[in-house]
Design an enzyme around this catalytic site. Structure first.
Site, PDB file in Angstrom:
ATOM      1  N   ASP A 223      42.229  29.466  36.175  1.00 51.11           N
ATOM      2  CA  ASP A 223      42.665  30.690  36.854  1.00 51.11           C
ATOM      3  C   ASP A 223      43.592  30.376  38.024  1.00 51.11           C
ATOM      4  O   ASP A 223      43.475  29.323  38.652  1.00 51.11           O
ATOM      5  CB  ASP A 223      41.442  31.475  37.331  1.00 51.11           C
ATOM      6  N   GLY A 224      44.494  31.311  38.313  1.00 53.49           N
ATOM      7  CA  GLY A 224      45.354  31.201  39.488  1.00 53.49           C
ATOM      8  C   GLY A 224      46.831  30.977  39.177  1.00 53.49           C
ATOM      9  O   GLY A 224      47.628  30.765  40.093  1.00 53.49           O
ATOM     10  N   ASN A 225      47.191  31.064  37.914  1.00 53.48           N
ATOM     11  CA  ASN A 225      48.602  30.872  37.545  1.00 53.48           C
ATOM     12  C   ASN A 225      49.513  31.911  38.194  1.00 53.48           C
ATOM     13  O   ASN A 225      50.591  31.586  38.694  1.00 53.48           O
ATOM     14  CB  ASN A 225      48.781  31.012  36.026  1.00 53.48           C
TER      15      ASN A 225
ATOM     16  N   ARG B 261      55.168  35.925  37.464  1.00 51.57           N
ATOM     17  CA  ARG B 261      53.840  35.389  37.129  1.00 51.57           C
ATOM     18  C   ARG B 261      53.889  34.433  35.938  1.00 51.57           C
ATOM     19  O   ARG B 261      53.147  33.464  35.866  1.00 51.57           O
ATOM     20  CB  ARG B 261      52.879  36.548  36.804  1.00 51.57           C
TER      21      ARG B 261
ATOM     22  N   HIS C 151      52.212  30.619  34.417  1.00 57.40           N
ATOM     23  CA  HIS C 151      51.590  30.283  33.126  1.00 57.40           C
ATOM     24  C   HIS C 151      52.271  29.057  32.518  1.00 57.40           C
ATOM     25  O   HIS C 151      51.617  28.173  31.980  1.00 57.40           O
ATOM     26  CB  HIS C 151      51.668  31.475  32.163  1.00 57.40           C
TER      27      HIS C 151
ATOM     28  N   SER D  94      39.075  38.554  26.424  1.00 61.29           N
ATOM     29  CA  SER D  94      39.076  39.890  25.800  1.00 61.29           C
ATOM     30  C   SER D  94      39.686  40.919  26.751  1.00 61.29           C
ATOM     31  O   SER D  94      40.359  41.858  26.322  1.00 61.29           O
ATOM     32  CB  SER D  94      37.645  40.361  25.513  1.00 61.29           C
TER      33      SER D  94
ATOM     34  N   ARG E 137      46.364  43.543  30.415  1.00 61.43           N
ATOM     35  CA  ARG E 137      47.508  43.233  31.290  1.00 61.43           C
ATOM     36  C   ARG E 137      48.784  43.891  30.765  1.00 61.43           C
ATOM     37  O   ARG E 137      48.838  44.303  29.606  1.00 61.43           O
ATOM     38  CB  ARG E 137      47.692  41.714  31.360  1.00 61.43           C
TER      39      ARG E 137
ATOM     40  N   LEU F 142      37.857  13.528  21.276  1.00 66.65           N
ATOM     41  CA  LEU F 142      37.564  14.673  22.146  1.00 66.65           C
ATOM     42  C   LEU F 142      37.566  15.933  21.288  1.00 66.65           C
ATOM     43  O   LEU F 142      38.478  16.152  20.487  1.00 66.65           O
ATOM     44  CB  LEU F 142      38.630  14.799  23.247  1.00 66.65           C
TER      45      LEU F 142
ATOM     46  N   ARG G  60      35.795  26.506  37.619  1.00 62.97           N
ATOM     47  CA  ARG G  60      36.732  27.628  37.728  1.00 62.97           C
ATOM     48  C   ARG G  60      37.673  27.354  38.878  1.00 62.97           C
ATOM     49  O   ARG G  60      37.249  27.160  40.021  1.00 62.97           O
ATOM     50  CB  ARG G  60      36.024  28.962  37.973  1.00 62.97           C
TER      51      ARG G  60
ATOM     52  N   ARG H 232      33.231  33.805  39.821  1.00 62.38           N
ATOM     53  CA  ARG H 232      32.620  34.625  38.772  1.00 62.38           C
ATOM     54  C   ARG H 232      32.887  34.009  37.409  1.00 62.38           C
ATOM     55  O   ARG H 232      33.728  33.121  37.268  1.00 62.38           O
ATOM     56  CB  ARG H 232      33.120  36.073  38.842  1.00 62.38           C
TER      57      ARG H 232
ATOM     58  N   SER I  46      33.560  35.953  34.556  1.00 63.42           N
ATOM     59  CA  SER I  46      34.588  36.722  33.843  1.00 63.42           C
ATOM     60  C   SER I  46      34.411  36.725  32.319  1.00 63.42           C
ATOM     61  O   SER I  46      35.389  36.549  31.579  1.00 63.42           O
ATOM     62  CB  SER I  46      35.989  36.217  34.220  1.00 63.42           C
TER      63      SER I  46
HETATM   64  C1  IPE Z   1      39.676  34.644  33.461  1.00 62.79           C
HETATM   65  O1  IPE Z   1      40.663  34.881  34.402  1.00 62.79           O
HETATM   66  C2  IPE Z   1      40.259  34.454  32.108  1.00 62.79           C
HETATM   67  C3  IPE Z   1      41.111  33.281  31.914  1.00 62.79           C
HETATM   68  C4  IPE Z   1      41.381  32.359  32.779  1.00 62.79           C
HETATM   69  C5  IPE Z   1      41.677  33.157  30.605  1.00 62.79           C
HETATM   70  P1  IPE Z   1      41.048  36.338  34.889  1.00 62.79           P
HETATM   71  O2  IPE Z   1      42.101  36.199  35.899  1.00 62.79           O
HETATM   72  O3  IPE Z   1      41.347  37.198  33.722  1.00 62.79           O
HETATM   73  O4  IPE Z   1      39.681  36.824  35.528  1.00 62.79           O
HETATM   74  P2  IPE Z   1      39.383  38.046  36.513  1.00 62.79           P
HETATM   75  O5  IPE Z   1      40.009  39.260  35.908  1.00 62.79           O
HETATM   76  O6  IPE Z   1      39.988  37.715  37.834  1.00 62.79           O
HETATM   77  O7  IPE Z   1      37.902  38.102  36.590  1.00 62.79           O
HETATM   78  C1  IPE Z   2      44.942  32.598  34.490  1.00 65.46           C
HETATM   79  O1  IPE Z   2      45.785  32.889  35.552  1.00 65.46           O
HETATM   80  C2  IPE Z   2      45.628  32.758  33.153  1.00 65.46           C
HETATM   81  C3  IPE Z   2      45.164  33.909  32.375  1.00 65.46           C
HETATM   82  C4  IPE Z   2      44.201  34.710  32.717  1.00 65.46           C
HETATM   83  C5  IPE Z   2      45.831  34.143  31.121  1.00 65.46           C
HETATM   84  P1  IPE Z   2      46.010  34.368  36.076  1.00 65.46           P
HETATM   85  O2  IPE Z   2      47.147  34.964  35.337  1.00 65.46           O
HETATM   86  O3  IPE Z   2      44.749  35.160  35.998  1.00 65.46           O
HETATM   87  O4  IPE Z   2      46.407  34.111  37.568  1.00 65.46           O
HETATM   88  P2  IPE Z   2      45.961  34.964  38.846  1.00 65.46           P
HETATM   89  O5  IPE Z   2      44.456  34.989  38.843  1.00 65.46           O
HETATM   90  O6  IPE Z   2      46.544  36.318  38.706  1.00 65.46           O
HETATM   91  O7  IPE Z   2      46.520  34.194  39.989  1.00 65.46           O
HETATM   92 MG    MG Z   3      43.222  35.426  37.292  1.00 62.39          MG
END
Ligand code: IPE
Ligand code: IPE
Ligand code: MG
Length: 250
Positions: free
Chosen positions: A23-25, A36, A40, A69, A74, A134, A191, A197, A199
């Site tokens: 998470d956090g891309n 954004r 990714h 899911s 988005r 792996l 995470r 969380r 998620s």
């Molecule tokens: C969780 O990240 C799903 C993936 C990393 C693929 P999200 O960014 O979708 O999670 P929430 O919405 O912040 O809980």
């Molecule tokens: C995780 O990064 C990748 C996916 C959920 C596909 P995010 O796109 O959720 O990045 P943030 O949480 O918005 O920074």
């Molecule tokens: Mg996210």
């Protein structure tokens, strides 16, 4: 596998199975005034790094959450670019994964994915099926609730057909119908991105997993950050419901 099947690792242990919410891309990109989707793209580098380091450290299984899911909600252009990136990454990486002994498998609701992508996923699974170094699982269009629902549907069908007595359904049987069946439960959950969380990731499987959260955004997650999680795991005591004295006395 039921929780009782988890092995006590002891100090210094390497997790057999690591599960990661990458998470956090989006925030990584926004901090740089980039779209954004640039985040990714950048995140795919971290995927490579973590796979390579998992092989080096002797991790047996790695499950990566790539698309949930709920991520279908988005904006359509972000979903479209993510799907395009998955396709490109498959085309680019599969030969190398194969050469490095990585078996690639996907879990998730394939019915919602484009046929061309599903085709490539199947081809990659077939190509790497015999590899043992792996076990790499990519959760794509995956949700823990979806998995539990599809497993329940399978058991309900058998019961309705008269080939399964409801009283015979136990934890092992349900676990055996999840798309995660057949590999050890995750020992370590990571995470990135600062949120604490789950998620809707591996809801059943995480019952006794050690949790590790870091503020590091996924594109910045490197070997040192992964090592910090592995080192922390190595120092933990997993009691699985028992007392410390019982665990020590084993
Ligand atoms: C969780 O990240 C799903 C993936 C990393 C693929 P999200 O960014 O979708 O999670 P929430 O919405 O912040 O809980
Ligand atoms: C995780 O990064 C990748 C996916 C959920 C596909 P995010 O796109 O959720 O990045 P943030 O949480 O918005 O920074
Ligand atoms: Mg996210």
């Amino acid at each position: 596998m039921p929780a009782t099947a988890i092995e006590q690792p002891g100090a210094g242990a390497v997790p057999r199975h690591v599960a990661v919410i990458m998470d956090g891309n989006g925030r990584w990109a926004e901090q740089r005034s980039l779209p954004r989707t640039a985040g990714h793209r950048s995140g795919t580098r971290s995927v490579r790094t973590i796979i390579e380091h998992s092989v080096r450290r002797g991790v047996e299984a790695l499950t990566l959450f790539a698309f949930s899911s709920e991520n279908w909600q988005r904006p359509a252009d972000e979903v479209g670019i993510l799907m395009q990136l998955f396709l490109e990454a498959l085309d680019r990486e599969v030969a190398e994964l194969d050469a490095n002994g990585v078996r690639l498998r996907f879990i998730g609701d394939r019915g919602r994915l484009a046929p061309a992508l599903v085709e490539r996923m199947l081809a990659a699974e077939r190509r790497t099926a015999e590899k043992r170094k792996l076990d790499l699982v990519v959760a794509l269009a995956y949700g823990g609730r979806w998995d539990l629902a599809q497993a329940t549907r399978q058991l309900a069908s058998l019961a309705a057909a008269g080939s399964l007595a409801p009283a015979a359904i136990d934890e092992t049987m349900l676990a055996g119908r999840l798309t995660t069946a057949g590999r050890p439960e995750p020992d370590l959950f990571i995470r990135t991105g600062g949120d604490r969380r789950v998620s809707n990731f591996l809801l059943w499987d995480l019952a006794y997993t050690e949790l590790w959260f870091t503020d590091t955004l996924w594109p910045d997650f490197d070997v040192a950050a992964y090592e910090a999680a592995l080192q922390d795991f190595a120092g933990r005591q997993r009691r699985l419901g028992r007392t410390t004295a019982q665990v020590r006395g084993k």
